[in-house]
Design an enzyme around this catalytic site. Structure first.
Site, PDB file in Angstrom:
ATOM      1  N   LYS A  81       0.859  -1.182   0.000  1.00  0.00           N
ATOM      2  CA  LYS A  81       0.000   0.000   0.000  1.00  0.00           C
ATOM      3  C   LYS A  81       0.897   1.235   0.000  1.00  0.00           C
ATOM      4  O   LYS A  81       1.964   1.224   0.613  1.00  0.00           O
ATOM      5  CB  LYS A  81      -0.892  -0.041   1.254  1.00  0.00           C
ATOM      6  CG  LYS A  81      -1.931   1.061   1.343  1.00  0.00           C
ATOM      7  CD  LYS A  81      -2.800   0.881   2.584  1.00  0.00           C
ATOM      8  CE  LYS A  81      -3.896   1.936   2.685  1.00  0.00           C
ATOM      9  NZ  LYS A  81      -4.754   1.730   3.877  1.00  0.00           N
TER      10      LYS A  81
ATOM     11  N   SER B  80      -9.637   1.762   2.862  1.00  0.00           N
ATOM     12  CA  SER B  80      -8.761   2.548   2.025  1.00  0.00           C
ATOM     13  C   SER B  80      -7.738   1.704   1.258  1.00  0.00           C
ATOM     14  O   SER B  80      -7.177   2.193   0.282  1.00  0.00           O
ATOM     15  CB  SER B  80      -8.025   3.588   2.865  1.00  0.00           C
ATOM     16  OG  SER B  80      -7.212   2.966   3.838  1.00  0.00           O
TER      17      SER B  80
ATOM     18  N   SER C  22      -9.849  -0.702   7.004  1.00  0.00           N
ATOM     19  CA  SER C  22      -9.271  -0.563   5.662  1.00  0.00           C
ATOM     20  C   SER C  22      -8.563  -1.790   5.106  1.00  0.00           C
ATOM     21  O   SER C  22      -8.177  -1.786   3.935  1.00  0.00           O
ATOM     22  CB  SER C  22      -8.309   0.616   5.634  1.00  0.00           C
ATOM     23  OG  SER C  22      -9.052   1.803   5.548  1.00  0.00           O
TER      24      SER C  22
HETATM   25  N1  GLN Z   1     -12.983   3.960   6.219  1.00  0.00           N
HETATM   26  C1  GLN Z   1     -12.474   4.389   7.478  1.00  0.00           C
HETATM   27  C2  GLN Z   1     -12.083   5.837   7.387  1.00  0.00           C
HETATM   28  O1  GLN Z   1     -12.373   6.443   6.433  1.00  0.00           O
HETATM   29  C3  GLN Z   1     -11.314   3.546   7.887  1.00  0.00           C
HETATM   30  C4  GLN Z   1     -10.104   3.848   7.119  1.00  0.00           C
HETATM   31  C5  GLN Z   1      -8.919   3.018   7.520  1.00  0.00           C
HETATM   32  O2  GLN Z   1      -9.059   1.988   8.163  1.00  0.00           O
HETATM   33  N2  GLN Z   1      -7.736   3.514   7.152  1.00  0.00           N
HETATM   34  O3  GLN Z   1     -11.490   6.402   8.256  1.00  0.00           O
END
Ligand code: GLN
Length: 491
Positions: free
Chosen positions: A82, A157, A181
Site C-alpha cells: 500500500k 482505504s 481498511s
Molecule cells: N474507512 C475508514 C475511514 O475512512 C477507515 C479507514 C482506515 O481503516 N484507514 O477512516
C-alpha cells in the site's frame, strides 16, 4: 514451469521457488506483464517499480542458487505495498497530491522486514488519501476498481492492494487498517484480510493517520498466505514506542490446529438494522459451518458497538488533524509557488495539496480538540472507546473468537456514496469496534450475492490471539469452496 505463475498462491510460489521449479525473475516478469496489460482497467497501482523488481528478483535467484535464500520464507515472491508504507528511494504518495513526488530517505520497518524475508516489491498500491475513505474514491490518482465488477469499488482505504491481489497482479499485498481498511476491501474483493493486534507490527515507516488505531496487515488469496505475510512483518521494533514486546508465534504452523471446542460468540448487535439480508444470511451460514466443524456457538452482546462509528469519527479525525499538521510545505511535500509570506505558504501549500475528505477530517478534528469543545467531543469519545473495549473484554471471558459480517453490504457502485460522507462512514460500522479495542480481526470469504459479488465473514480475537482467528478462518476456508471462485478478469 507449466501454467500461469500468477495463478500460484504465495505459499505455493515460495515452495516452488525453493525447489527451483520457477525462477524469481520468471515470476516477477509474469506479474509485471499482467500489470502492464491490465492495470489500466483497475488503477490498482500508483507506482510500478520494474527496474527494482527485476533487480531484486535476480538477487533472489542468485541466493536461491547458492543456498542463501532457503532460510528466507518469501524469497523471490512478488508482492505489492500500500502506498503509505515508506520505501527507501521509491516514491511514497499516500495517494495525496501533497506527497506526489516524495521519495523517502529511509525504509520503514514493515517493508524492510518483508524485503529481508526475501519478498520482491513490484510497486505501490492505490488507496484513499492518507487512508481516509472506504471506496478508494478519495485518491488523488483516481479510484481503483473492483476486478469482480469494474463499475464497483474495491473498497478502501486499501482498495488498490485488494484489487491487485484479486486480479492476480501480485501474490499478496500489504494494507493498513485504522477502522476497517484491510478487512472491508478484502471482503469486497473475495480475499482474506488480516489486521493483527495493535502493536504487533511496527508503525515505524507507516505514514500516520490516527496513531492510536493504525495497524498494518496482510491482504491475500488464502489464510495461509495472509499468515505468511503477517509473520514476516510482525515483531518488536525499538523505533515504535507502541510496538509490543511479544514473541511472534509460528502462525503458518498453527493454522492446522482445527477448531474443535473453540467457543465462538455471535454479537446480536452486528446483525441488526442496516445490514443487507444476503450479508446477514451468508454470515449465519458461515457460523453454522463453524459449528459443524466442532465450534461451540453462543449468542453474546456488545452493547456499545452501535456507538463505534460516532466515536471513531471524533477520535480518528482528531488524531489526523494533529498528525497532518506536519505537512506545511517547508521540509518535505508539495510547496506552493508564488510570492507568499510564511503563513501564506502554509495555507496555500495545504490548500493545494490535500483533497476534500482529508480537509474535512482535519477541520472536524481541530474542532473536536479545540478549547471549549474538547470535553464535549474528544474526551467523551475516549470514554465511549473504553466502554466499547470493556464490552469485548467481558465477552472474551466466555468466548474465544467473535464472528460477524465484515461489512453491511457487498461492494457498492463507484459514485454511489461519493457525495454522502455519512453513507460512506457507515461502510465500516462492523469493523471499527475491533479497531477501537485494538483487537486482532480478519475477514475471510464467505459467499457471494445473487449478483456474484463476494462477501466476508469477520472473526475477532483476544489481544495477541491471532492464532485463534487464523485457525478458525483456515478451518472454514478449507471446508468451503469460495476461494476457488475467481473474478473473470480481464473479461
Ligand atoms: N474507512 C475508514 C475511514 O475512512 C477507515 C479507514 C482506515 O481503516 N484507514 O477512516
Amino acid at each position: 514451469m507449466t501454467g500461469d505463475p500468477t495463478d500460484l498462491t504465495l505459499a505455493e510460489a515460495a515452495r516452488l521457488l525453493r525447489r527451483r521449479g520457477v525462477s524469481a525473475v520468471e515470476l516477477a516478469q509474469a506479474h509485471l506483464n499482467r500489470i502492464r496489460t491490465t492495470d489500466s482497467l483497475l488503477n490498482a497501482f500508483i507506482t510500478v517499480d520494474e527496474t527494482g523488481t527485476l533487480a531484486s528478483a535476480k538477487e533472489s535467484d542468485r541466493r536461491l542458487r547458492t543456498g542463501g535464500g532457503a532460510a528466507r520464507p518469501l524469497e523471490g515472491c512478488p508482492i505489492a505495498l500500500k502506498d503509505n508504507f515508506v520505501t527507501l528511494g521509491l516514491r511514497t504518495t499516500c495517494a495525496s497530491r501533497l506527497l506526489a513526488d516524495y521519495s523517502p530517505p529511509y525504509e520503514g520497518t514493515p517493508s524492510g522486514r518483508l524485503k529481508a524475508a526475501g519478498a520482491v516489491v513490484l510497486g505501490k498500491c492505490n488507496m484513499d488519501e492518507f487512508g481516509m475513505g472506504s471506496s478508494n474514491e478519495h485518491s488523488a490518482f483516481g479510484p481503483a476498481r473492483n476486478p469482480w465488477n469494474l463499475a464497483r469499488t474495491p473498497g478502501g482505504s486499501s482498495g488498490g492492494s485488494a484489487a491487485a491481489v484479486a486480479a492476480r497482479l501480485c501474490l499478496a499485498a500489504t494494507g493498513t487498517d485504522t477502522g476497517g481498511s484491510i478487512r472491508q476491501p478484502a471482503a469486497f474483493c473475495g480475499l482474506v484480510g488480516v489486521k493483527p493486534t495493535y502493536g504487533r507490527i511496527s508503525r515505524y515507516g507507516l505514514v500516520a493517520f490516527a496513531s492510536s488505531l493504525d495497524q498494518a496487515g496482510a491482504i491475500a488469496r488464502t489464510v495461509e498466505d495472509a499468515a505468511l505475510l503477517l509473520q514476516a512483518m510482525s515483531g518488536h521494533d525499538p523505533n515504535d514506542a507502541t510496538s509490543a514486546r511479544r514473541p511472534v508465534p509460528d502462525w503458518p504452523a498453527l493454522l492446522k490446529r482445527g477448531i474443535a471446542g473453540m467457543r465462538i460468540g455471535v454479537p446480536e448487535e452486528y446483525f441488526g438494522e442496516g445490514i443487507e439480508d444476503g450479508v446477514r444470511q451468508a454470515a449465519r451460514d458461515a457460523i453454522a459451518t463453524l459449528a459443524a466443524l466442532g465450534a461451540q456457538v453462543q449468542t453474546i452482546s456488545l452493547p456499545h458497538s452501535p456507538y463505534a462509528v460516532a466515536c471513531y469519527y471524533i477520535l480518528a479525525p482528531s488524531e489526523a488533524s494533529a498528525n497532518l499538521a506536519r505537512y506545511d510545505g517547508v521540509r518535505y511535500g508539495r510547496r506552493a509557488g508564488g510570492p507568499l509570506d510564511l503563513n501564506g505558504l502554509y495555507v496555500q501549500s495545504r490548500a493545494e495539496g490535500f483533497g476534500r475528505e482529508v480537509t474535512r477530517r482535519m477541520l472536524l478534528g481541530a474542532y473536536c480538540l479545540s478549547a471549549g469543545y474538547y470535553d464535549a467531543y474528544y474526551a467523551k469519545a475516549q470514554k465511549v472507546r473504553t466502554l466499547i473495549r470493556d464490552d469485548f473484554t467481558r465477552a472474551f471471558e466466555t468466548v474465544d473468537v467473535i464472528a460477524a459480517p465484515t461489512t453491511p453490504t457487498a461492494a457498492f457502485l463507484l459514485g454511489e456514496r461519493r457525495d454522502d460522507p455519512l453513507a460512506l462512514y457507515l461502510a465500516d460500522a462492523l469493523t471499527i469496534p475491533a479497531s477501537l479495542a485494538g483487537l486482532p480481526a480478519l475477514s475471510v470469504p464467505c459467499g457471494f450475492t445473487a449478483e456474484g459479488l463476494p462477501l466476508g465473514l469477520q472473526l475477532i480475537g483476544k489481544p495477541f490471539a491471532e492464532d485463534d482467528i487464523l485457525a478458525a478462518a483456515q478451518a472454514y476456508e478449507q471446508a468451503t469452496d469460495w476461494r476457488k471462485r475467481r473474478p473473470e478478469f480481464p473479461a
